[in-house]
Write a protein that holds these residues in place. Structure first.
Motif, PDB file in Angstrom:
ATOM      1  N   VAL A  35       9.842  23.055  12.473  1.00  0.00           N
ATOM      2  CA  VAL A  35      11.205  22.527  12.619  1.00  0.00           C
ATOM      3  C   VAL A  35      11.139  21.009  12.484  1.00  0.00           C
ATOM      4  N   ASN A  36      12.103  20.431  11.792  1.00  0.00           N
ATOM      5  CA  ASN A  36      12.181  18.973  11.687  1.00  0.00           C
ATOM      6  C   ASN A  36      12.936  18.393  12.871  1.00  0.00           C
ATOM      7  N   LYS A  37      12.347  17.401  13.508  1.00  0.00           N
ATOM      8  CA  LYS A  37      13.121  16.568  14.425  1.00  0.00           C
ATOM      9  C   LYS A  37      13.391  15.258  13.697  1.00  0.00           C
ATOM     10  N   TYR A  38      14.393  14.506  14.139  1.00  0.00           N
ATOM     11  CA  TYR A  38      14.866  13.375  13.344  1.00  0.00           C
ATOM     12  C   TYR A  38      14.861  12.062  14.124  1.00  0.00           C
ATOM     13  N   TYR A  39      14.387  11.018  13.423  1.00  0.00           N
ATOM     14  CA  TYR A  39      14.416   9.641  13.927  1.00  0.00           C
ATOM     15  C   TYR A  39      15.039   8.768  12.845  1.00  0.00           C
ATOM     16  N   PHE A  40      15.081   7.463  13.081  1.00  0.00           N
ATOM     17  CA  PHE A  40      15.703   6.550  12.122  1.00  0.00           C
ATOM     18  C   PHE A  40      14.662   5.585  11.568  1.00  0.00           C
ATOM     19  N   ALA A  41      14.749   5.339  10.260  1.00  0.00           N
ATOM     20  CA  ALA A  41      13.846   4.379   9.641  1.00  0.00           C
ATOM     21  C   ALA A  41      14.055   3.000  10.256  1.00  0.00           C
ATOM     22  N   LEU A  42      12.962   2.274  10.445  1.00  0.00           N
ATOM     23  CA  LEU A  42      13.029   0.979  11.132  1.00  0.00           C
ATOM     24  C   LEU A  42      13.909  -0.027  10.396  1.00  0.00           C
TER      25      LEU A  42
ATOM     26  N   THR B   2       2.389  10.739  15.795  1.00  0.00           N
ATOM     27  CA  THR B   2       1.569   9.548  15.558  1.00  0.00           C
ATOM     28  C   THR B   2       1.649   9.074  14.119  1.00  0.00           C
ATOM     29  N   TRP B   3       1.645  10.014  13.162  1.00  0.00           N
ATOM     30  CA  TRP B   3       1.638   9.622  11.750  1.00  0.00           C
ATOM     31  C   TRP B   3       2.928   8.906  11.374  1.00  0.00           C
ATOM     32  N   LEU B   4       4.060   9.410  11.810  1.00  0.00           N
ATOM     33  CA  LEU B   4       5.344   8.832  11.415  1.00  0.00           C
ATOM     34  C   LEU B   4       5.761   7.668  12.304  1.00  0.00           C
ATOM     35  N   GLY B   5       5.259   7.620  13.522  1.00  0.00           N
ATOM     36  CA  GLY B   5       5.719   6.668  14.532  1.00  0.00           C
ATOM     37  C   GLY B   5       5.876   5.224  14.093  1.00  0.00           C
ATOM     38  N   PRO B   6       4.904   4.645  13.349  1.00  0.00           N
ATOM     39  CA  PRO B   6       5.027   3.226  12.982  1.00  0.00           C
ATOM     40  C   PRO B   6       6.209   2.903  12.083  1.00  0.00           C
ATOM     41  N   ALA B   7       6.830   3.910  11.451  1.00  0.00           N
ATOM     42  CA  ALA B   7       7.892   3.640  10.481  1.00  0.00           C
ATOM     43  C   ALA B   7       9.281   3.988  10.982  1.00  0.00           C
ATOM     44  N   VAL B   8       9.397   4.525  12.196  1.00  0.00           N
ATOM     45  CA  VAL B   8      10.704   4.989  12.664  1.00  0.00           C
ATOM     46  C   VAL B   8      10.966   4.510  14.085  1.00  0.00           C
ATOM     47  N   ARG B   9      12.213   4.680  14.490  1.00  0.00           N
ATOM     48  CA  ARG B   9      12.617   4.361  15.854  1.00  0.00           C
ATOM     49  C   ARG B   9      13.447   5.508  16.406  1.00  0.00           C
TER      50      ARG B   9
ATOM     51  N   GLY C  66       2.205   9.607   1.696  1.00  0.00           N
ATOM     52  CA  GLY C  66       1.901   8.418   2.478  1.00  0.00           C
ATOM     53  C   GLY C  66       3.146   7.864   3.149  1.00  0.00           C
ATOM     54  N   ARG C  67       2.922   6.951   4.070  1.00  0.00           N
ATOM     55  CA  ARG C  67       4.001   6.305   4.819  1.00  0.00           C
ATOM     56  C   ARG C  67       4.181   4.889   4.279  1.00  0.00           C
ATOM     57  N   ILE C  68       5.406   4.541   3.915  1.00  0.00           N
ATOM     58  CA  ILE C  68       5.691   3.217   3.360  1.00  0.00           C
ATOM     59  C   ILE C  68       5.831   2.202   4.488  1.00  0.00           C
ATOM     60  N   ASP C  69       5.105   1.117   4.370  1.00  0.00           N
ATOM     61  CA  ASP C  69       5.166   0.038   5.361  1.00  0.00           C
ATOM     62  C   ASP C  69       5.668  -1.228   4.665  1.00  0.00           C
ATOM     63  N   ARG C  70       6.779  -1.748   5.141  1.00  0.00           N
ATOM     64  CA  ARG C  70       7.347  -2.976   4.588  1.00  0.00           C
ATOM     65  C   ARG C  70       7.085  -4.095   5.589  1.00  0.00           C
ATOM     66  N   GLY C  71       6.053  -4.867   5.319  1.00  0.00           N
ATOM     67  CA  GLY C  71       5.622  -5.893   6.262  1.00  0.00           C
ATOM     68  C   GLY C  71       6.381  -7.201   6.101  1.00  0.00           C
ATOM     69  N   GLU C  72       5.873  -8.189   6.805  1.00  0.00           N
ATOM     70  CA  GLU C  72       6.470  -9.524   6.728  1.00  0.00           C
ATOM     71  C   GLU C  72       6.142 -10.165   5.383  1.00  0.00           C
ATOM     72  N   LYS C  73       6.861 -11.204   5.035  1.00  0.00           N
ATOM     73  CA  LYS C  73       6.595 -11.919   3.792  1.00  0.00           C
ATOM     74  C   LYS C  73       5.260 -12.653   3.863  1.00  0.00           C
ATOM     75  N   ASP C  74       4.571 -12.674   2.740  1.00  0.00           N
ATOM     76  CA  ASP C  74       3.302 -13.394   2.653  1.00  0.00           C
ATOM     77  C   ASP C  74       3.543 -14.889   2.875  1.00  0.00           C
ATOM     78  N   ARG C  75       2.740 -15.508   3.729  1.00  0.00           N
ATOM     79  CA  ARG C  75       2.954 -16.916   4.074  1.00  0.00           C
ATOM     80  C   ARG C  75       2.702 -17.842   2.896  1.00  0.00           C
ATOM     81  N   VAL C  76       1.856 -17.416   1.969  1.00  0.00           N
ATOM     82  CA  VAL C  76       1.517 -18.264   0.823  1.00  0.00           C
ATOM     83  C   VAL C  76       2.521 -18.085  -0.308  1.00  0.00           C
ATOM     84  N   THR C  77       2.752 -16.826  -0.697  1.00  0.00           N
ATOM     85  CA  THR C  77       3.632 -16.562  -1.844  1.00  0.00           C
ATOM     86  C   THR C  77       5.096 -16.421  -1.461  1.00  0.00           C
ATOM     87  N   GLY C  78       5.361 -16.096  -0.206  1.00  0.00           N
ATOM     88  CA  GLY C  78       6.733 -15.867   0.229  1.00  0.00           C
ATOM     89  C   GLY C  78       7.294 -14.528  -0.190  1.00  0.00           C
ATOM     90  N   LYS C  79       6.456 -13.685  -0.795  1.00  0.00           N
ATOM     91  CA  LYS C  79       6.913 -12.372  -1.257  1.00  0.00           C
ATOM     92  C   LYS C  79       6.733 -11.325  -0.157  1.00  0.00           C
TER      93      LYS C  79
END
Length: 612
Positions: A190-197, A236-243, A492-505
Motif C-alpha cells: 500500500v502507498n502512504k503519501y508525503y509531500f516533496a520538500l 529511510t530511503w524516501l525520507g530525505p526527499a519528503v516532508r 533513484g531519489r532526486i536530491d536538489r541541493g544548494e547552489k555551488d558556491r563557486v559556479t552559483g549553479k
C-alpha cells in the motif's frame, strides 16, 4: 504452512489438519512426529480467499521438538494480530524478548528445518534446529520491502521444562520468516503519501504528493496499520526527499485500537495532543495525506475527520484533497503523442478510439526538424524532440507559430545508439535527458526546459544510462542502466541541493539507486504506470521477452501482467491508470484498452509518449 506449494517435500496425508468454518481457517501443527531428524519443506496452506482469516492451533500436550518448531513456523503465517499463539510455542523469557514486528524475511520456498544432532544434551533437555532457505526479500521494521539474495541460515533452540516436561523454544531469530506464497497471502503493498520538500508543481503553489510503498498484514486491520505507519513518518530511503505535515510525535490518541469508517464513508481519526494546535491549512495537508493513503488501500473512505483532545480539527473530502496537493495518478492527460512516418510529432486524444493523428502546433509538428523521439511537458504546453540522428535536443512551444531555435543539448557520440536518449519532463517543468556517449556519458537536467543544462551527479551509478523517466512527483527517477551487455532497471531519489558556491549553479544528484526489477537481466523499455509502479519490457535469464508491472521497491504488484505483445520496442503508460497502455511494436503503434486485446492505432509511427 511455510514453504511454497510449488516446491519442497509434501506433507504426508493425515499429519496435519486444517479446519474451515465461517470464514476461519484453523492450522493444526499437532501431528505425531519424530523428535529427531529433518523436517523438509513445511508446506504452505493453499491460497485462500482474501476474506478468509487463518488462525493457528496452540501446541498440544507432549508435542515433540519437531512439532513445536513446525507449529511455531505455521503460527507466523497466520492472521493472529499479535502472534499470541506463536508465543505459546516459546518459553516465557523468549516470548518477552522476541520482536516479531522487527522484520519479515521472505524465502523462495519457505524454511527447511534440519535437526542439529550436536545440539542435543545427554540429559535430553536440550534440542536445536537450523532453518535454511534462499532469501528473496526483507521487510524491515518500517515495513519497507527490499529484494535480497543469498542463503538464509538461523538456529532455533528448544529446551524441555524439568517440571512440566513440555518442549518450548528458548532461542530464535528476531522477526518472522516465511515462504514467498505465504508472504503474498499474508501481506499487501500500500502507498502512504508525503509531500516533496521543494515541491511547487509548475507555477502553482500545490505540493506534490509522493507515494511511499510499505507492506502491511492483509487481514490484521490494515486501515489502522496504515494510519500508524503514516504517522510514524516516511521510510529511510524516501525520507530525505519528503516532508510530513503531521507535527513530530503525532500518534493516535491513547486507547484507540481500531479505525473504521462510518456508514457515510467518513473516517474519524483521533490524534494525541501533539496535533491540537495546528492551523486549518496544516490540518488540511494532514488530512490529504491520510485520504490519499487510505484511498490507495480501500474505496470505502470518501472523507477524513481529524480530532485532537475530543475536538474536531478539520474535515476533508476528495475534492478538498485534490485542491491541497497534486498527485500524478489523479492528473488526466489530454493527448497521446508519437512520431509519425514523416518524423513529425503528432497527437491523438488520450483514451480515444480515433486513430486520426494531427500534427502538434508549432515547428515540432511541422517537420522543420526530423525527430526520432519526443517528450511533452505535463501541462502539455511545451515539447522536447531529439533529432533523427540523436545528436541534438530541441525544445519548442506547443502553440501555433512557436519556433525551435538552436539545440539546447548536443551529443558527439559516434553512433545513434551512443547519443541522446528520449527526454523526460518532471512536474516542476524541468527537462531530463541522458547522453550515452561512451567517452562522455552524462545525465542532464535543464531547469524549466530552457536554462543551461546541469550535469547530474550519480555517486552509485554502475554502468551507462540507456533510458530516463522521471516520476510525476519530481522526487524519483527510473533509469535503464547497461553494464557488461545486461540492462537493469534502477530507481533513484532526486536530491536538489544548494547552489555551488563557486559556479552559483544548482547542484542536482540522484542518490541511493536500487533495483526495481531484480528478476530481469535485460530491461529494454519502461514507463511510469502509477504513483509507485512502472511497466517494463524485458526478459529473465534464458527467457523470452515479457511485459510486466513492478513496484519501485522491487516487489511485484498484485495486478495481472499486460497481454503478451510481440516485438515491443517502446512502451508508454500514464500515471492515470484509466488511460490505456500504448506500445511501439512490429505492428506499429498499438494500445491496450481495459478488458480488450491490443489494438493497432497506426502502422507507421514510433516513440509513443504520454505527457511527462
Amino acid at each position: 504452512m511455510v514453504a511454497d506449494r510449488e516446491g519442497g517435500a509434501r506433507r504426508t496425508p493425515g499429519r496435519a489438519v486444517a479446519y474451515v468454518a465461517c470464514g476461519v481457517v484453523l492450522l493444526a501443527g499437532c501431528a505425531s512426529m519424530p523428535d529427531s531428524g529433518d523436517l523438509r519443506g513445511v508446506e504452505s496452506t493453499p491460497r485462500q480467499d482474501t476474506q478468509v482469516r487463518v488462525f493457528p492451533m496452540p501446541p498440544r500436550e507432549d508435542a515433540p521438538p519437531s512439532e513445536i518448531v513446525q507449529g511455531f513456523l505455521e503460527a507466523l503465517t497466520s492472521d493472529d494480530p499479535h502472534y499470541a499463539t506463536a508465543k505459546q510455542y516459546l518459553t516465557a523469557t523468549a516470548a518477552k524478548a522476541w520482536q516479531p514486528e522487527l522484520s519479515t524475511t521472505v524465502l523462495a520456498d519457505g524454511p527447511d528445518t534440519q535437526a542439529d544432532s550436536a545440539g542435543t544434551r545427554e540429559d535430553g533437555l536440550d534440542f536445536s534446529f537450523t532453518l535454511t532457505g534462499t532469501k528473496v526479500a526483507l521487510v524491515d521494521a518500517q515495513q519497507s520491502y527490499t529484494p535480497t539474495e543469498g542463503s538464509y541460515s538461523r538456529q532455533v533452540h528448544l529446551t524441555r521444562d524439568e517440571k512440566s516436561r513440555q518442549w518450548r523454544i528458548d532461542g530464535l531469530p528476531q522477526g518472522v520468516v516465511m515462504g514467498q506464497s505465504d508472504f503474498q497471502r499474508n501481506y499487501m503493498s500500500v502507498n502512504k503519501y508525503y509531500f516533496a520538500l521543494d515541491s511547487a508543481v509548475g507555477a502553482s503553489s500545490q505540493p506534490a504528493a509522493v507515494a511511499d510503498p510499505v507492506y502491511v498484514r492483509r487481514r490484521v486491520d490494515p486501515m489502522t496499520q496504515m494510519v500508524r505507519s503514516l504517522l510514524n513518518g516516511p521510510t529511510t530511503w524516501l525520507g530525505p526527499a519528503v516532508r510530513s505535515s503531521f507535527p513530530s510525535g503525532t500518534a493516535l490518541q491513547k486507547g484507540v485500537s481500531e479505525l473504521t469508517p462510518d456508514d457515510q464513508n467518513r473516517l474519524t481519526v483521533p490524534l494525541n495532543d501533539k496535533a491540537a494546535r495546528i492551523g486549518p491549512a496544516k490540518c488540511n495537508e494532514m488530512a490529504a495525506q491520510l485520504l490519499f493513503t487510505l484511498q490507495n488501500l480501500t474505496p470505502a473512505v470518501d472523507e477524513v475527520e481529524l480530532q485532537a483532545g475530543g475536538a474536531q480539527l478539520c474535515v476533508l473530502n476528495e475534492d478538498g484533497a485534490a485542491a491541497v496537493a497534486a498527485r500524478g495518478s489523479a492528473r488526466h492527460a489530454d493527448y497521446l503523442y508519437f512520431v509519425d512516418g514523416e518524423n513529425r510529432l503528432v497527437r491523438i486524444p488520450a483514451g480515444s478510439r480515433s486513430a486520426v493523428a494531427e500534427p502538434v502546433p508549432g515547428e515540432l509538428g511541422e517537420g522543420v526538424r526530423a525527430l526520432r523521439s519526443a517528450a511533452v511537458s505535463r501541462d502539455e504546453h511545451t515539447a522536447a524532440g531529439v533529432a533523427l540522428d540523436g545528436k541534438a535536443l530541441y525544445v519548442g512551444s506547443l502553440a501555433s507559430g512557436g519556433s525551435l531555435g538552436e539545440p539546447v543539448v548536443r551529443s558527439t557520440g559516434r553512433t545513434e545508439k551512443d547519443r541522446l536518449t528520449t527526454p523526460s519532463w518532471d512536474a516542476r517543468g524541468d527537462l531530463w535527458v541522458a547522453d550515452r556517449n561512451p567517452d562522455d556519458p552524462r545525465l542532464l537536467v535543464l531547469p524549466e526546459g530552457k536554462e543551461e543544462p546541469l550535469t547530474v551527479q550519480i555517486p552509485r551509478l554502475d554502468g551507462r544510462i540507456q533510458s530516463v523517466r522521471v516520476a510525476a512527483d519530481g522526487v524519483r527517477i527510473a533509469l535503464i542502466v547497461e553494464k557488461d551487455g545486461k540492462q537493469s532497471l534502477q530507481v533513484g531519489r532526486i536530491d536538489r541541493g544548494e547552489k555551488d558556491r563557486v559556479t552559483g549553479k544548482p547542484q542536482v544528484s540522484v542518490l541511493d539507486l536500487r533495483s526495481a526489477a531484480p528478476q530481469l537481466e535485460e530491461v529494454t523499455t519502461m514507463s511510469w504506470a502509477g504513483d509507485g509502479r512502472l511497466v517494463v519490457v524485458g526478459r529473465e535469464e534464458g527467457g523470452v521477452q515479457q511485459m510486466r508491472y513492478v513496484q519501485v521497491d522491487g516487489s511485484m504488484p498484485e495486478v495481472p501482467a499486460p497481454d503478451a505483445l510481440t516485438g515491443v520496442k517502446e512502451i508508454a503508460a500514464s500515471e492515470d491508470d484509466r488511460l490505456p497502455l500504448v506500445a511501439y511494436s512490429v505492428d506499429g503503434i498499438v494500445r491496450l484498452p481495459d478488458g480488450t486485446q491490443w489494438q493497432t492505432v497506426v502502422k507507421d509511427g514510433s516513440a509513443p509518449v504520454y505527457p511527462g
